[in-house]
Design an enzyme around this catalytic site. Sequence first.
Site, PDB file in Angstrom:
ATOM      1  N   ASP A 432      25.234 -11.818 -80.658  1.00 42.70           N
ATOM      2  CA  ASP A 432      26.345 -12.158 -80.286  1.00 42.70           C
ATOM      3  C   ASP A 432      27.268 -14.029 -81.274  1.00 42.70           C
ATOM      4  O   ASP A 432      26.924 -13.784 -82.044  1.00 42.70           O
ATOM      5  CB  ASP A 432      25.407 -12.999 -79.033  1.00 42.70           C
ATOM      6  CG  ASP A 432      25.496 -12.821 -78.144  1.00 42.70           C
ATOM      7  OD1 ASP A 432      26.173 -13.461 -77.241  1.00 42.70           O
ATOM      8  OD2 ASP A 432      24.824 -13.015 -77.541  1.00 42.70           O
ATOM      9  N   ASP A 490      28.653 -10.864 -69.429  1.00 53.19           N
ATOM     10  CA  ASP A 490      27.363 -10.421 -68.950  1.00 53.19           C
ATOM     11  C   ASP A 490      27.405  -9.338 -67.829  1.00 53.19           C
ATOM     12  O   ASP A 490      27.490  -9.808 -67.335  1.00 53.19           O
ATOM     13  CB  ASP A 490      26.126 -10.460 -69.405  1.00 53.19           C
ATOM     14  CG  ASP A 490      26.125 -11.719 -70.503  1.00 53.19           C
ATOM     15  OD1 ASP A 490      26.780 -11.234 -71.322  1.00 53.19           O
ATOM     16  OD2 ASP A 490      24.820 -12.517 -70.248  1.00 53.19           O
TER      17      ASP A 490
HETATM   18  C1  GLA Z   1      24.468 -12.737 -74.406  1.00 48.83           C
HETATM   19  C2  GLA Z   1      25.089 -11.672 -74.021  1.00 48.83           C
HETATM   20  C3  GLA Z   1      23.650 -10.693 -73.349  1.00 48.83           C
HETATM   21  C4  GLA Z   1      22.848 -11.598 -74.272  1.00 48.83           C
HETATM   22  C5  GLA Z   1      21.931 -12.321 -74.143  1.00 48.83           C
HETATM   23  C6  GLA Z   1      20.651 -12.833 -75.179  1.00 48.83           C
HETATM   24  O1  GLA Z   1      24.466 -13.656 -72.933  1.00 48.83           O
HETATM   25  O2  GLA Z   1      26.261 -11.317 -74.093  1.00 48.83           O
HETATM   26  O3  GLA Z   1      24.287  -9.849 -73.471  1.00 48.83           O
HETATM   27  O4  GLA Z   1      22.624 -10.396 -75.681  1.00 48.83           O
HETATM   28  O5  GLA Z   1      22.909 -13.513 -74.950  1.00 48.83           O
HETATM   29  O6  GLA Z   1      20.246 -13.993 -74.829  1.00 48.83           O
END
Ligand code: GLA
Length: 713
Positions: A432, A490
């Site tokens: 990430d 997301d």
């Molecule tokens: C980010 C990523 C998600 C997930 C969260 C976890 O938002 O884009 O897919 O991995 O972090 O904290």
Amino acid sequence: MKKWFLFPLCVIRRVSVLGLLVVFCVGSVWAQSDSSADGGQADDEWITMPKPTEEGVSHFSLAAMDIEKTVCGWGTVQSCKTIDGNPITLKGKKYVQGVGTHGPSKIVVKLNGSVTHFRALLGVDDEVQTQANSYPNCGRIGYKVYLRGQSGEEKVLKEGEVKCGEEPVVFDEPVDGWKYLILETTNGVDGENSSDHVDWANAYLVYKEQNSTPPCIVGEDELSSQLDCATRVFSQPNVRFIHKVRSNNPDAVVSVTGLPEGLTWNEKRQFVEGKIAEEGEYTYVAHCTLDGETNDTTIHLTVSKSLALPLPFMGWISWNSVEGNISEEIVRKAVALFKDKGLVECGWNTIMLDDLWHASTRADDGSPRPDATRFPNGMKAVADYVHSQGMNFGLYTDAAERTCANAFGSYGSETIDAQTYAEWGIDIVKCDYCNAPADQATAAQRYKTLADAFKAAGYGTRLYICEWGVREPWKWGAESGGVCWRISYDVRDCWSGTAPGIGVVQSIRDMKNLANYQGVNRLNDSDMLCLGLHAHGKSSNDLCGSGQGMTQDEYRTQFALWCMWSSPMALSFDPRTDYITDDDYTIMKNTELIALNQDPSCQQADLLSEADDLVMFAKDCENGDIALSVTNMSSETKTAQFDFSTIPHLDAEDTYTVRDLWSHTNLEPVSNGQLSCSVRSHATRVFRLSKVSSKNGKCSIPAAKIKAAKKRK
Ligand code: GLA
């Protein structure tokens, strides 16, 4: 009483991991101690920038951004002052915030996915009326404020003229989903730039934070036309390779020379295609000519039997439904469910832990370690178990010191992390980008450091980049050692997210123009599938309007599109629950759609059309078949018509067999170049077309196959 402060610098401070960005004004500036929350007049003379009333929203002042990159017709662009260094004043009112520039001028703002609105007042500053050298027109400017998307498409928000002494032009414009906002002023009809003192008064962006990437001002050269294709590509020996070499400017002419044996340039389709028999490193040159000027770009092609991730992974990832409760027990449940339900046989063979598998701190020697209660046997035992069941195992980290949910990240610990993952047997790591610097170069470097460490550790751990598409990882992810990269924020369990949430509508928006960058071992990832969640997810349920989850047709659409795009696919439901329906499993086990997702040429479908609320894509398959899809974005059933004469992938005069990939039946072959179908609201039809005969009379499919296909019908 007014009090004036002089702030030395524009300060942007991050106050918490997922908290608000606080932006202070700015430059050497007149600001006032009192600022009214409603943005109305703070006192007789001065108007402040309004403060946000909605939670999770910041007002990002244009003046606090990197305004030096502004194109300015005369003098030096100013923050919170006019071009002459006076308070910004329009029709007698003074504005605390704003940018003072001089026509002709251009400010290019890269929105980075989290900006919903642009607000400002535009006018010619009052100062020109009192100037000794005031001109007869006293400053008159043309203006054009417009948006630009990923593939160069543009939308004008407002254009016109304004001159000094006139009421300023008011902007309150939605900009969600666009890549750039461009603020342009010209000399106006008088054709002269004398006294064109342009004020963007109280100009700001309404910013809803998604992880950590605020908007920024970029140089105008970022907009100039260029080759729009991958420069680092991969193939397997004797597998049909396709590399789209295109420009985002329709006037540019593209060609390719120096192709290795086995590859040819397909002028009509604007792609390199063919098969290479021998493993090795190859190069060829792409040329892009515009206005008599040619730019050459060298393409690097690796042909290998042992690429890290030739095809998209398919599996399960913990975040959407499990979040911080992830444990060995849940991993075992997921494995059991995937085996019992026959999902592994269909290709769903990768189990990945997302954020929060971690202990609260690293071990004393600095190595990463899992939470001891939830992973009592350690992580190697979990990986060994998953491997023993014939599946792959993945983990999560972050390219900063802390992850998005505030566990320890890998920045500064790349070597020990890579070595530990190798000891544990970790096949893939999602990395990430929370809490890391915003710029592209740093991201590319941080990911490369991690990928190099994975390489040095010797296990073959693959790097899955997750910076949400903000820094265009499709342009540098492969060079940084990644095999796939998220292209959006997301996904949410809904048809259309509430900005900046990503429903199916926004996934289409973010993915539709990236087809040139998808290929074997370099994958655009549209994020987790919500199929089977039925609104039981955690984070996947916010930014989602009613939070009711999707309908079956909407889940089917999500699945069909991920297959058309050859996106990695990770299911995200909770394996301990019983809310997954038989119909969900039927969707997950649609092997004809999965075959599209796993097609060895690994091509992302090209966008054909979005007219009339019907989104149409066409995908090239390794054996020459073409898959067509149509998604109905409207709320009523519609009839869709594919006209082959407008689809470069097809020949209108040829005959094609047509397979319906949802009903698993063959339709009547098409020989008149027309295929029509009805498609329910928010549903997606998908057809696979095989050429039966060409207009030159040659049969491209053996007669026996045609007979078999007719029989199946
Ligand atoms: C980010 C990523 C998600 C997930 C969260 C976890 O938002 O884009 O897919 O991995 O972090 O904290």
